[in-house]
Write a protein that holds these residues in place. Sequence first.
Motif, PDB file in Angstrom:
ATOM      1  N   SER A   1      82.184  -8.764 137.417  1.00  0.00           N
ATOM      2  CA  SER A   1      81.684  -7.488 137.922  1.00  0.00           C
ATOM      3  C   SER A   1      82.807  -6.650 138.532  1.00  0.00           C
ATOM      4  CB  SER A   1      80.592  -7.737 138.975  1.00  0.00           C
ATOM      5  OG  SER A   1      80.200  -6.540 139.592  1.00  0.00           O
ATOM      6  N   ALA A   2      83.682  -7.290 139.280  1.00  0.00           N
ATOM      7  CA  ALA A   2      84.800  -6.566 139.891  1.00  0.00           C
ATOM      8  C   ALA A   2      85.687  -5.932 138.829  1.00  0.00           C
ATOM      9  CB  ALA A   2      85.614  -7.513 140.769  1.00  0.00           C
ATOM     10  N   CYS A   3      85.925  -6.645 137.758  1.00  0.00           N
ATOM     11  CA  CYS A   3      86.756  -6.112 136.670  1.00  0.00           C
ATOM     12  C   CYS A   3      86.117  -4.874 136.048  1.00  0.00           C
ATOM     13  CB  CYS A   3      86.984  -7.180 135.607  1.00  0.00           C
ATOM     14  SG  CYS A   3      87.995  -8.576 136.168  1.00  0.00           S
ATOM     15  N   VAL A   4      84.807  -4.920 135.848  1.00  0.00           N
ATOM     16  CA  VAL A   4      84.099  -3.772 135.272  1.00  0.00           C
ATOM     17  C   VAL A   4      84.221  -2.554 136.180  1.00  0.00           C
ATOM     18  CG1 VAL A   4      81.811  -2.878 134.654  1.00  0.00           C
ATOM     19  CG2 VAL A   4      82.493  -5.179 133.948  1.00  0.00           C
ATOM     20  N   ILE A   5      84.057  -2.746 137.482  1.00  0.00           N
ATOM     21  CA  ILE A   5      84.142  -1.628 138.421  1.00  0.00           C
ATOM     22  C   ILE A   5      85.550  -1.032 138.424  1.00  0.00           C
ATOM     23  CG2 ILE A   5      83.959  -0.935 140.838  1.00  0.00           C
ATOM     24  CD1 ILE A   5      81.814  -3.074 141.186  1.00  0.00           C
ATOM     25  N   PHE A   6      86.564  -1.878 138.412  1.00  0.00           N
ATOM     26  CA  PHE A   6      87.944  -1.379 138.404  1.00  0.00           C
ATOM     27  C   PHE A   6      88.199  -0.475 137.198  1.00  0.00           C
ATOM     28  CE2 PHE A   6      89.429  -4.811 141.384  1.00  0.00           C
ATOM     29  CZ  PHE A   6      90.028  -3.944 142.298  1.00  0.00           C
ATOM     30  N   VAL A   7      87.635  -0.819 136.058  1.00  0.00           N
ATOM     31  CA  VAL A   7      87.915  -0.077 134.824  1.00  0.00           C
ATOM     32  C   VAL A   7      87.032   1.169 134.701  1.00  0.00           C
ATOM     33  CG1 VAL A   7      87.911  -0.205 132.298  1.00  0.00           C
ATOM     34  CG2 VAL A   7      88.716  -2.155 133.660  1.00  0.00           C
ATOM     35  N   PHE A   8      85.765   1.056 135.105  1.00  0.00           N
ATOM     36  CA  PHE A   8      84.802   2.117 134.798  1.00  0.00           C
ATOM     37  C   PHE A   8      84.225   2.789 136.050  1.00  0.00           C
ATOM     38  CE2 PHE A   8      84.484  -0.903 131.198  1.00  0.00           C
ATOM     39  CZ  PHE A   8      84.887  -0.047 130.174  1.00  0.00           C
ATOM     40  N   ASN A   9      84.938   2.818 137.158  1.00  0.00           N
ATOM     41  CA  ASN A   9      84.367   3.349 138.393  1.00  0.00           C
ATOM     42  C   ASN A   9      83.925   4.809 138.276  1.00  0.00           C
ATOM     43  OD1 ASN A   9      87.349   3.572 138.293  1.00  0.00           O
ATOM     44  ND2 ASN A   9      87.094   4.723 140.169  1.00  0.00           N
ATOM     45  N   THR A  10      84.723   5.646 137.629  1.00  0.00           N
ATOM     46  CA  THR A  10      84.361   7.056 137.491  1.00  0.00           C
ATOM     47  C   THR A  10      83.147   7.232 136.592  1.00  0.00           C
ATOM     48  OG1 THR A  10      86.655   7.739 137.807  1.00  0.00           O
ATOM     49  CG2 THR A  10      85.174   9.339 136.802  1.00  0.00           C
ATOM     50  N   GLN A  11      83.112   6.493 135.495  1.00  0.00           N
ATOM     51  CA  GLN A  11      81.978   6.584 134.585  1.00  0.00           C
ATOM     52  C   GLN A  11      80.686   6.130 135.258  1.00  0.00           C
ATOM     53  OE1 GLN A  11      84.942   5.433 133.964  1.00  0.00           O
ATOM     54  NE2 GLN A  11      85.679   6.022 131.926  1.00  0.00           N
ATOM     55  N   ILE A  12      80.788   5.106 136.103  1.00  0.00           N
ATOM     56  CA  ILE A  12      79.607   4.631 136.843  1.00  0.00           C
ATOM     57  C   ILE A  12      79.093   5.720 137.774  1.00  0.00           C
ATOM     58  CG2 ILE A  12      78.816   2.997 138.600  1.00  0.00           C
ATOM     59  CD1 ILE A  12      80.843   0.976 137.355  1.00  0.00           C
ATOM     60  N   ALA A  13      79.993   6.382 138.489  1.00  0.00           N
ATOM     61  CA  ALA A  13      79.585   7.450 139.407  1.00  0.00           C
ATOM     62  C   ALA A  13      78.901   8.585 138.663  1.00  0.00           C
ATOM     63  CB  ALA A  13      80.802   7.967 140.168  1.00  0.00           C
ATOM     64  N   ARG A  14      79.373   8.890 137.453  1.00  0.00           N
ATOM     65  CA  ARG A  14      78.794   9.991 136.678  1.00  0.00           C
ATOM     66  C   ARG A  14      77.397   9.671 136.168  1.00  0.00           C
ATOM     67  NH1 ARG A  14      84.369  11.342 133.416  1.00  0.00           N
ATOM     68  NH2 ARG A  14      85.272  12.759 134.981  1.00  0.00           N
ATOM     69  N   VAL A  15      77.055   8.400 136.092  1.00  0.00           N
ATOM     70  CA  VAL A  15      75.692   8.030 135.712  1.00  0.00           C
ATOM     71  C   VAL A  15      74.706   8.511 136.773  1.00  0.00           C
ATOM     72  CG1 VAL A  15      74.123   6.087 135.322  1.00  0.00           C
ATOM     73  CG2 VAL A  15      76.411   6.067 134.313  1.00  0.00           C
ATOM     74  N   TYR A  16      75.131   8.472 138.027  1.00  0.00           N
ATOM     75  CA  TYR A  16      74.255   8.835 139.135  1.00  0.00           C
ATOM     76  C   TYR A  16      74.124  10.343 139.312  1.00  0.00           C
ATOM     77  CZ  TYR A  16      74.121   4.012 140.855  1.00  0.00           C
ATOM     78  OH  TYR A  16      73.896   2.669 140.985  1.00  0.00           O
ATOM     79  N   THR A  17      75.196  11.059 139.127  1.00  0.00           N
ATOM     80  CA  THR A  17      75.178  12.503 139.378  1.00  0.00           C
ATOM     81  C   THR A  17      76.245  13.194 138.545  1.00  0.00           C
ATOM     82  OG1 THR A  17      75.375  14.217 141.081  1.00  0.00           O
ATOM     83  CG2 THR A  17      76.728  12.255 141.358  1.00  0.00           C
ATOM     84  N   SER A  18      75.974  14.450 138.206  1.00  0.00           N
ATOM     85  CA  SER A  18      76.961  15.257 137.485  1.00  0.00           C
ATOM     86  C   SER A  18      77.737  16.170 138.430  1.00  0.00           C
ATOM     87  CB  SER A  18      76.254  16.105 136.415  1.00  0.00           C
ATOM     88  OG  SER A  18      75.250  16.920 137.010  1.00  0.00           O
ATOM     89  N   ASP A  19      77.434  16.114 139.718  1.00  0.00           N
ATOM     90  CA  ASP A  19      78.112  16.955 140.713  1.00  0.00           C
ATOM     91  C   ASP A  19      79.530  16.437 140.937  1.00  0.00           C
ATOM     92  OD1 ASP A  19      79.022  18.358 142.919  1.00  0.00           O
ATOM     93  OD2 ASP A  19      77.105  18.278 143.976  1.00  0.00           O
ATOM     94  N   PRO A  20      80.575  17.202 140.555  1.00  0.00           N
ATOM     95  CA  PRO A  20      81.947  16.698 140.693  1.00  0.00           C
ATOM     96  C   PRO A  20      82.379  16.481 142.135  1.00  0.00           C
ATOM     97  CG  PRO A  20      81.934  19.017 140.059  1.00  0.00           C
ATOM     98  CD  PRO A  20      80.523  18.542 139.963  1.00  0.00           C
ATOM     99  N   THR A  21      81.746  17.183 143.080  1.00  0.00           N
ATOM    100  CA  THR A  21      82.110  16.990 144.486  1.00  0.00           C
ATOM    101  C   THR A  21      81.622  15.646 145.015  1.00  0.00           C
ATOM    102  OG1 THR A  21      80.090  18.094 145.287  1.00  0.00           O
ATOM    103  CG2 THR A  21      82.035  19.475 144.881  1.00  0.00           C
TER     104      THR A  21
END
Length: 455
Positions: free
Chosen positions: A341-361
């Motif tokens: 799980s830690a490896c996945v977060i390190f690689v895809f952290n930005t993509q994960i955040a974009r799943v939750y919201t499209s607000d760049p701020t």
Amino acid sequence: FISATLHPHGIHVKYSLVSEARGLIKLAAPIAFTTLIQEAMGFIDIIMLGRYDATQFAASGLGTSIWLLGLLAVTGALMGTSALIANRVGAEEPQGVRNLYRQSLWLALTLGTIVMFVLPGLAELLPLAGVQADLVPHVRDYIRITALSMPALALYMSMRFFSEGIEWPMPMMLIALLMLPLNTIGNYFLIFGNAGFPELGLKGAAISTTIGVNLSAIIFWLVLRYARRYRAYQAPTAFAWPDIRIIGRILLLSLPIAGSMLLEHGFFLATYVLAGKLSVLTAAAHNIALNYASLMFVIPLGIASATTVKVGNALGRGSPAYARLRGWTGISAAAFFMLCSACVIFVFNTQIARVYTSDPTIVEPAAALLLMAALFQLSDGLQVSTAGALRGFQDTAVPMLINLFAYWLLGLPLAAYLAFTIGLDARGLWAGLICGLTVAAVLMLRRFYRLGKET
């Protein structure tokens, strides 16, 4: 293969580590999948609210955390039932299983009713904690509605721990699979006001959750009443008056578990409150990072529940050596998953955040916090799985004290100091989280190692 004594009369048999791991995963997978589906309901709530309103999106994280206090209180106060039932199953005492289950229902009904009245009072304390004024009314509304689900939720948990104790978690998984689309449809209608329904926002999500919990309890009772798998124990088919002796036994084991769970969740809830004092933007980013970490946490949590049952069953058979091996098997499985799980977060952290919201701020700070969440994945998996193994040994008081020290005497003060005194803001909060979870993991492992040597 390893030789071990599995019988109190000294009979030696051989067992395989691979077969033990397979048996653990067979039990853990549906438990974890059930919890994952339930977490997915909260995930969908957050996703849909994130596209509805930023303030209500931020309030959903705090409101859910308060509701989870009630969930954890009743869950923890009943969780010892699964270890006790597994022990009686291992000892081949169906009457003991039956008595434990019936008394756990009385305990569940009492606890659920109490928590139903307590939660709205907690929501009234938010202004005293300095939470942003824009968030408070939405959180209050959410808690007033979802508190009504507590009696049914407690009864559901009693039935769940009975099923886990006899190693048949499939009914709760199937119920959760049914509830997921129903909850999503309810959100679609009630959050946004589609198909002629009123537009209720966060209150709509709360109504959908409350209806789903009550339906789950009703369906589970019907399964226990009529499914063939439960007939050997005759648990749901006859009435029994409260037995203070058995209820006291459940509470003696379970109250420290409830204390541990409340201390841990209260630690995370306190960081939500502290994040809410910083800004709405910080609260939203914090909500995303912790929600995703919670989703990943359900796998080691499922492994921990399965480990409790497997260890308790082995002790019921009279084999502490077998119980120790089952404990280490569960701990190792949880550690392996959380490293992945830690490896996945390190690689895809930005993509994960974009799943939750499209607000760049919100995406950028959330991605930064997700990187910090990756740092405590292993510690989080180790502490929860080791606590599960200790529950199987019916050791719950010391883990509660460990959580008190690691989270409230060390982690939270450090988080507040780094965030507000040093000025690290959200990064300081998360440094405190990492420290608290790591210390808890180390102390839990030390406790299990010493307990294994002494047993």
